[in-house]
Design a protein around this motif. Sequence first.
Motif, PDB file in Angstrom:
ATOM      1  N   HIS A  40     -47.932  33.564  51.357  1.00 57.22           N
ATOM      2  CA  HIS A  40     -48.052  35.034  51.364  1.00 57.22           C
ATOM      3  C   HIS A  40     -46.789  35.605  52.213  1.00 57.22           C
ATOM      4  O   HIS A  40     -46.142  36.364  52.200  1.00 57.22           O
ATOM      5  CB  HIS A  40     -49.140  35.514  52.091  1.00 57.22           C
ATOM      6  N   ASP A  41     -46.778  34.799  53.535  1.00 59.73           N
ATOM      7  CA  ASP A  41     -45.641  35.306  54.487  1.00 59.73           C
ATOM      8  C   ASP A  41     -44.308  34.989  53.950  1.00 59.73           C
ATOM      9  O   ASP A  41     -43.467  35.926  54.026  1.00 59.73           O
ATOM     10  CB  ASP A  41     -45.886  34.426  55.687  1.00 59.73           C
ATOM     11  N   ARG A  42     -44.030  34.026  53.114  1.00 60.73           N
ATOM     12  CA  ARG A  42     -42.758  33.873  52.371  1.00 60.73           C
ATOM     13  C   ARG A  42     -42.374  34.743  51.671  1.00 60.73           C
ATOM     14  O   ARG A  42     -41.222  35.340  51.479  1.00 60.73           O
ATOM     15  CB  ARG A  42     -42.703  32.247  51.907  1.00 60.73           C
ATOM     16  N   LEU A  43     -43.362  35.164  50.453  1.00 58.28           N
ATOM     17  CA  LEU A  43     -43.139  36.162  49.785  1.00 58.28           C
ATOM     18  C   LEU A  43     -42.982  37.771  50.237  1.00 58.28           C
ATOM     19  O   LEU A  43     -41.882  38.235  49.687  1.00 58.28           O
ATOM     20  CB  LEU A  43     -44.236  36.229  48.774  1.00 58.28           C
ATOM     21  N   GLN A  93     -41.604  33.592  39.620  1.00 59.72           N
ATOM     22  CA  GLN A  93     -40.388  32.890  39.653  1.00 59.72           C
ATOM     23  C   GLN A  93     -39.723  32.573  41.046  1.00 59.72           C
ATOM     24  O   GLN A  93     -38.840  31.752  41.092  1.00 59.72           O
ATOM     25  CB  GLN A  93     -39.237  33.756  38.953  1.00 59.72           C
ATOM     26  N   SER A  94     -40.747  32.480  41.970  1.00 55.91           N
ATOM     27  CA  SER A  94     -40.378  32.016  43.470  1.00 55.91           C
ATOM     28  C   SER A  94     -40.607  30.577  43.413  1.00 55.91           C
ATOM     29  O   SER A  94     -41.471  29.944  42.979  1.00 55.91           O
ATOM     30  CB  SER A  94     -41.405  32.681  44.306  1.00 55.91           C
ATOM     31  N   ASP A  95     -39.617  30.073  44.109  1.00 55.90           N
ATOM     32  CA  ASP A  95     -39.476  28.783  44.591  1.00 55.90           C
ATOM     33  C   ASP A  95     -40.602  28.234  45.548  1.00 55.90           C
ATOM     34  O   ASP A  95     -41.255  27.289  45.187  1.00 55.90           O
ATOM     35  CB  ASP A  95     -37.989  28.348  45.009  1.00 55.90           C
ATOM     36  N   ASP A  96     -41.018  29.236  46.234  1.00 52.75           N
ATOM     37  CA  ASP A  96     -42.106  28.959  47.122  1.00 52.75           C
ATOM     38  C   ASP A  96     -43.378  28.751  46.526  1.00 52.75           C
ATOM     39  O   ASP A  96     -44.426  27.718  46.778  1.00 52.75           O
ATOM     40  CB  ASP A  96     -42.204  30.116  48.179  1.00 52.75           C
ATOM     41  N   LEU A  97     -43.499  29.541  45.205  1.00 52.87           N
ATOM     42  CA  LEU A  97     -44.760  29.404  44.359  1.00 52.87           C
ATOM     43  C   LEU A  97     -44.861  28.138  43.789  1.00 52.87           C
ATOM     44  O   LEU A  97     -45.935  27.516  43.777  1.00 52.87           O
ATOM     45  CB  LEU A  97     -44.935  30.519  43.552  1.00 52.87           C
ATOM     46  N   ARG A  98     -43.650  27.414  43.364  1.00 53.71           N
ATOM     47  CA  ARG A  98     -43.676  26.324  42.710  1.00 53.71           C
ATOM     48  C   ARG A  98     -43.889  25.063  43.776  1.00 53.71           C
ATOM     49  O   ARG A  98     -44.656  24.126  43.538  1.00 53.71           O
ATOM     50  CB  ARG A  98     -41.986  25.954  42.151  1.00 53.71           C
ATOM     51  N   ILE A  99     -43.635  25.468  45.004  1.00 55.17           N
ATOM     52  CA  ILE A  99     -43.554  24.382  45.874  1.00 55.17           C
ATOM     53  C   ILE A  99     -45.330  24.525  46.126  1.00 55.17           C
ATOM     54  O   ILE A  99     -45.854  23.371  46.342  1.00 55.17           O
ATOM     55  CB  ILE A  99     -42.906  24.742  47.290  1.00 55.17           C
ATOM     56  N   PHE A 100     -45.820  25.441  46.467  1.00 55.61           N
ATOM     57  CA  PHE A 100     -47.161  25.574  46.850  1.00 55.61           C
ATOM     58  C   PHE A 100     -48.125  25.004  45.498  1.00 55.61           C
ATOM     59  O   PHE A 100     -49.225  24.522  45.857  1.00 55.61           O
ATOM     60  CB  PHE A 100     -47.619  27.192  46.784  1.00 55.61           C
ATOM     61  N   LEU A 101     -47.686  25.065  44.266  1.00 56.21           N
ATOM     62  CA  LEU A 101     -48.665  24.786  43.116  1.00 56.21           C
ATOM     63  C   LEU A 101     -48.143  23.324  43.070  1.00 56.21           C
ATOM     64  O   LEU A 101     -49.273  22.762  42.144  1.00 56.21           O
ATOM     65  CB  LEU A 101     -48.206  25.701  42.057  1.00 56.21           C
ATOM     66  N   GLN A 102     -46.996  22.697  43.327  1.00 56.94           N
ATOM     67  CA  GLN A 102     -46.755  21.215  42.617  1.00 56.94           C
ATOM     68  C   GLN A 102     -46.525  20.290  43.961  1.00 56.94           C
ATOM     69  O   GLN A 102     -46.917  19.231  43.627  1.00 56.94           O
ATOM     70  CB  GLN A 102     -45.670  21.529  41.986  1.00 56.94           C
ATOM     71  N   ARG A 110     -44.361  19.910  55.539  1.00 52.73           N
ATOM     72  CA  ARG A 110     -42.995  20.092  55.869  1.00 52.73           C
ATOM     73  C   ARG A 110     -42.553  21.674  55.524  1.00 52.73           C
ATOM     74  O   ARG A 110     -41.699  22.019  56.565  1.00 52.73           O
ATOM     75  CB  ARG A 110     -42.123  18.901  55.198  1.00 52.73           C
ATOM     76  N   ALA A 111     -42.607  22.152  54.358  1.00 50.78           N
ATOM     77  CA  ALA A 111     -42.313  23.457  54.151  1.00 50.78           C
ATOM     78  C   ALA A 111     -43.046  24.424  54.930  1.00 50.78           C
ATOM     79  O   ALA A 111     -42.208  25.293  55.288  1.00 50.78           O
ATOM     80  CB  ALA A 111     -42.663  23.612  52.426  1.00 50.78           C
TER      81      ALA A 111
END
Length: 367
Positions: A40-43, A93-102, A110-111
């Motif tokens: 949430h905060d990253r977005l 399309q957020s990279d942060d969402l991909r990190i969160f989901l994968q 670390r992220a």
Amino acid sequence: MGNGVQAYISYKVITKTNLPEYQGNEKIVIRRYSDFVWLHDRLFEKYKGIFIPPLPEKSTVEKFRFSAEFIEMRRQALDVFVNRIASHHELRQSDDLRIFLQADEQTMDRARFQETGIFKKKPADLIQIFKDVQSKVSDVVLGKEKPVEESTPEYEKIKNYIFELEDHLAEAQKHAYRLVKRHRELGESLSEFGKAVKLLGTCDDDALGKAFSELGAKAEIISIKLQKEAHHLLMNFEEPLKDYVRAVQSIKATIAERATAFKKQCELAETIKFKEIDLNKYRLTRSEKLAEAEREYEMLKAEGEETSRRFDTIVRLMNEEIVRFQEQKTSDMGLAFHEFAKGQARLSNGIADAWRSLLPKLEAHSS
């Protein structure tokens, strides 16, 4: 997981997708509440002008934090949070969402602790940031940002709509909470009444005693119906209303960001004007400071243009977002109120049928 104050709840997040940027068609990861906060905060930091879906509140009351009902409410709210992000044409399309989901848990950790942007700050600084945002929102509401405050008709329309909507949603949610409470209290009272009437029926070994026992049994059955409907109301009516109260608060934070961007744009424009005056003086006097002043002016001008572009982007996105929000709200609120009416009709019919089945036997003893 864990014990005592160190205990926490983990959530299984299942992603099914055919998007090429994801690793495979299905991925299962384990996430903590703090991971959802990170996303949430990253977005919010990266997507200015977009309404970031809200998170459910974090319970600080130990006895409620691990109750089955709280866990289910939290799970449902987090599910809505992730799905809203995944269905948003920009946020998905957020990279942060991909990190969160994968990402695996170690990579996620670390992220989450990366020291970039807002995450360099200490907890006390983060609390101050939150207070500043709240203050900005209040300033927007009360008009304390004057004279550096946007006052276009479309901006005023959005502001007034959001603040009025917040009041009405909060009022509706308050009464939905009371309805849930009333159903539970009536269910508990009927359960106790049912037990008492059944005991009363044991005093007489005749038809009346049997009728009393049946009356007590029906009261307990109705009690169960009321408790079930209270839970249904909570999950499908009160919680969606509460979620939209949180959504409006999230929109207010975006309004505050827009107000800040507008203020910065105006302040830079004023600074550039003063720099132009100094520049003209240096040109007239052929000052040796002219070259440096010209460089500073060009840098300020470039910064001002970039600031104006950022503000224009926020305005464009907010105009798009408010339309999307209203369409989604219409759909979600329609579903919530339909569930409310359907549940109340089901409950009323169930209660009426239960009492009606007893009437012939009770009438035989009332004449």
